[in-house]
Every structure is written in C-alpha cells, then in structure tokens.
Write an enzyme that holds these catalytic residues in place. Sequence first.
Site, mmCIF file in Angstrom:
data_model
loop_
_atom_site.group_PDB
_atom_site.id
_atom_site.type_symbol
_atom_site.label_atom_id
_atom_site.label_comp_id
_atom_site.label_asym_id
_atom_site.label_seq_id
_atom_site.Cartn_x
_atom_site.Cartn_y
_atom_site.Cartn_z
ATOM 1 N N SER A 1 6.784 13.748 -2.197
ATOM 2 C CA SER A 1 7.752 12.754 -1.902
ATOM 3 C C SER A 1 7.888 11.901 -3.228
ATOM 4 O O SER A 1 8.584 10.826 -3.197
ATOM 5 C CB SER A 1 7.379 11.774 -0.613
ATOM 6 O OG SER A 1 7.792 12.703 0.458
ATOM 7 N N LYS B 1 7.877 1.139 -1.986
ATOM 8 C CA LYS B 1 8.302 2.068 -0.674
ATOM 9 C C LYS B 1 7.859 1.373 0.426
ATOM 10 O O LYS B 1 6.600 0.797 0.777
ATOM 11 C CB LYS B 1 7.652 3.389 -1.040
ATOM 12 C CG LYS B 1 8.107 4.281 0.284
ATOM 13 C CD LYS B 1 7.424 5.788 -0.233
ATOM 14 C CE LYS B 1 7.977 6.686 0.928
ATOM 15 N NZ LYS B 1 7.374 8.104 0.657
ATOM 16 N N SER C 1 10.380 11.819 0.386
ATOM 17 C CA SER C 1 10.545 10.778 1.154
ATOM 18 C C SER C 1 10.910 9.560 0.366
ATOM 19 O O SER C 1 11.595 8.412 0.852
ATOM 20 C CB SER C 1 9.697 10.435 2.355
ATOM 21 O OG SER C 1 8.489 10.169 1.898
HETATM 22 N N1 GLN Z 1 8.870 16.592 2.445
HETATM 23 C C1 GLN Z 1 7.673 16.521 2.867
HETATM 24 C C2 GLN Z 1 7.492 16.223 4.398
HETATM 25 O O1 GLN Z 1 8.298 16.058 4.916
HETATM 26 C C3 GLN Z 1 6.824 15.776 2.015
HETATM 27 C C4 GLN Z 1 7.046 14.607 2.474
HETATM 28 C C5 GLN Z 1 5.911 13.459 1.715
HETATM 29 O O2 GLN Z 1 5.605 13.973 0.719
HETATM 30 N N2 GLN Z 1 5.804 12.304 2.365
HETATM 31 O O3 GLN Z 1 6.480 16.253 4.828
#
Ligand code: GLN
Length: 502
Positions: free
Chosen positions: A184, A85, A160
């Site tokens: 994420s 990532k 994400s």
């Molecule tokens: N969707 C959550 C956010 O927008 C978690 C994102 C993540 O785990 N990086 O913060």
Amino acid sequence: MKLHELTIHEAHRLLLRGETSSAELTQAVLDRILAVDNQVKAYLCLMPEAALDDAQKADEAIAEARREGRLHELHPLIGIPLAIKDVICVQGVPTTCGSHILENFIPPFEATVIEKLRAAQAVFLGKTNTDEFAMGSSTENSAYFTTHNPWDLTRVPGGSSGGSAASVAAGECLGALGSDTGGSVRQPASLCGLVGIKPTYGRVSRYGLVAFASSLDQIGTLGKDVTDAALLLGAIAGYDWRDSTSVNVAVPDYRAPLRPEGSSRPFGSDLLQGLRVGVPQEYFVEGMQPEVEQAVQAAIEQLAALGAEIIELSLLHTEYALPVYYLIAPAEASANLARYDGVKYGYRVPDAVDLDDAYRRTRQFGFGAEVKRRIMLGTYALSAGYYDAYYLRARQVRTLIKRDFDEAFEQVDVIAAPTAPTTAFRIGEKVEDPLQMYLSDIFTLSVNLAGICGLSIPCGFDEAGLPIGLQIMGPAFGEEVVLRAAHAYEQATDWHTRRPEL
Ligand code: GLN
C-alpha cells in the site's frame, strides 16, 4: 519553480537561506490544495489553522537558530508541510481509517511516528484518504469517496495509501506517510510516479497505527525523490518500547548512501560497482502490461550500466504469495477488527434494542463490503476444523517464501522487479472483481510476508503518459543498500523530475 513543486530537500535549503519561510511554504501548499483537491480528493480532513500555527513556530525556531549560528543543527523536516494517511493517530484529530465505523473517533494519543515528526518540527496539513482499514489497492474502498490520480483524473491513484500518494504527486504536500501491509505504499507510489519506501518489519514503530494485519503492517514514506523518502524514513525509524515488535537496531543516517550527489565523488558509470542485483524470473509474468515489463527491463540495464552485476535468480514460492497473504491478512484482520463493536470506539447505532442488536447493526452499517469479506474469510480460516488446513498451512508457506529471500540475499545485495503489473487503471474498472484488485499487489506482497524492505521508484511512462515503478527489495534492515541503488538510478535518469499537469 512554484513552492508547492519543491522537494523537501530543496525547500529545506531555501528555508535555511531565508529565501522562504515555513509560513509561506505552508500557505502555498494550502492554496494548492484549495485549487486542486476538489478534483484530486486526496484529503479526508484538513487542518489549515493548526498547520499555519506549526509553520510559525518552525519559523521562530529557524530564526533563533540563525541568530545563534546553528542552522546546520536543524532537522531537515523543520517547517516542511506533510500529509498523514488516515490510519495513523494524530492526537485530537479525527482518525477514520476511511471507515464509517470510526467516523467520529478522535484519538486521545499520538502515534510514535507523529511524536517523532513533531519533535522534528514538521507541519501537519491533514489526513489523507485510504481504502477502508487499508484494505484495497485503489482507494475505491474508502467509505467516503475515491481519490483520483493526478496524472489522469479518470484513474485510481493506487491504494490503499492513495490519498497520501496523490497529495504528494499533486503538490498538495511535500511528503507523506502511508502504511504498507501488502504493497500500500509501493503500489500507489508506482501509480503516481513517486518514491515509496516499505521499511523492514520492526524498523518503524506501529504504536498509533490502527492495526489491519499486525504481522505485516509497517508505516512507510512517500516523496518526490529518493532523498525525500529517505529523510522521512530517518525521522520516523527507531526502537519504541510501546511496540513490542519494534526492533532495537540503531537508525543509520539514511542520507549517507545518497552522498555521492554533489560530493567530491564525480557522477560516473561506476556508482554501483560491486553491487549485485538479483532479477527474479517469477516477477515477469504473463498478463503484465508490456510497457511495464519493458521499462523495468530498461531500468535493470541502467543499473548494469552503473556498474551493478545483474544475476538472474528464482524465488520459487512466489506464486503462493497471493493465497498466503489472503489467508494471513484476513485472519489477523478478523481478530483486530473485533474491537469495533460500537461499545469502545467510534460509531454505534442509536436505536439498538439490546446488546446483540447493537453489535450486529453497528457492524453491518459501520463496515463496508470489502472489510466484511475479509472478516468472514479470516474467521473462516481461523475456525476450528479449518485452522490447520488454511491458517497454519499459510504460515508454513510464508516461512518458505521468507527462506527464498534469505537464500537469494546470500547471492545478491538487492532484488529488482516491477512494483505493479500495470499502470494506473480506470476508476471502477476492478471494483466488481475483488480477485483482479488483489492481483494489483502480486509483486509487493512477498516483501511483507518475508518482513524485508522494499522501495518503488519511477522508471518510465506508458503510452498514455502514466508512471511506471521499479521495485528494489533489500534484506531485513537493508534500507541503506536499497537507497544507494535507487539513488544512483535516479541520478542517471530524469523520470522523477516530471510532474503531472493539473
Ligand atoms: N492491497 C492489499 C490489500 O488489500 C494490500 C493493502 C495494504 O498494503 N494495506 O490487502
């Protein structure tokens, strides 16, 4: 079976037997990327030459080990092509975090997890797409493009870590690293039909992971099955003096809880005898997709059929997880993102008239709407006069959420629940409504707030043919018991063997 469809452990077996080489495997995966990534759009950056170079070195090491009769000593990730990532620093390779502000940032150092994977002689294919600074649940917040779900290209892969998940599901790598601040890794794993692990806070070094919300961030792994995700975790876990929150607890052999497979112990209905599985009533809420609820309930029955004892319980403060997370995460993000001012890192407007103008316009152009929204939210929650009412209060409620889990784990070994309230939604469906997007993580946020571990594993498909994920949560440093439960479930089902048609 085609090489790009192999699991990591299958590929490892072939490599040891000399039935394939890392060069061949890597080339097959690169060909696959060439064939499908124009549709999937999982990668932000590809490094084919470096990958083939890594592969050749791995092949030499395997040949040497074969000559010296020590094949069994080789790391299970040797020669395995992986995706990373794009929030994790790989030395000399652009690390954008899906943001314009880091468009031209090339880290001069290596993240600890990358050092560890290099030591294992894994092969790096490239960097995968992400919501900007990992803020999002669909990859639609990437400043570059949206990644598409390999199961249905009109839908999101989750986020994400959507690029990493899509690349594994599409056969564009054999396994991948993501990061999980509020879901994420688990949520995209669920939406792409994969196994995704969010390790205990402190289990994996965050050194070289670009910070979003430091008290919540943790690097996690994505694989086609439990064994692959566990192998990756074993390779990256461990204490690191460069991350002051990394915990000095010995790394167990995460393959040990998976041993029943193929060992002397026959697969039977008693695999989970003695395991206590908690089912929290707060995780079965109105508004969730009925097929998700049914599949997860069926999975819980399957755990019972394997000998587990199912115990209904309550995690009382679950309803506060979302508001607490959306105060704490933006508060930490607003502090972490203050460093992107056009002076030290990445992009800077070329024509600033003075320093103030440079700061303002660099950030105005460099950050996307969601990042700006979080910076404003976080700055507000931390400002004098509001700190006590918002940030401090959120931290107090976070403690209550953690306490719920502490009490639950006195009664049960693991907790089973859905990973996400729905299967993959359509691209564009939630972009205009941030709150709807935030709700995608309603079942995953608490694990990060409590600092415990969790995993998502495929447990069915909806009528549209989209994967559904079962979440198994465990206490801090309880990865082994989570893996054991997940692996037993996996052996009793075949959801994880399905691959999307592309
Ligand atoms: N969707 C959550 C956010 O927008 C978690 C994102 C993540 O785990 N990086 O913060």
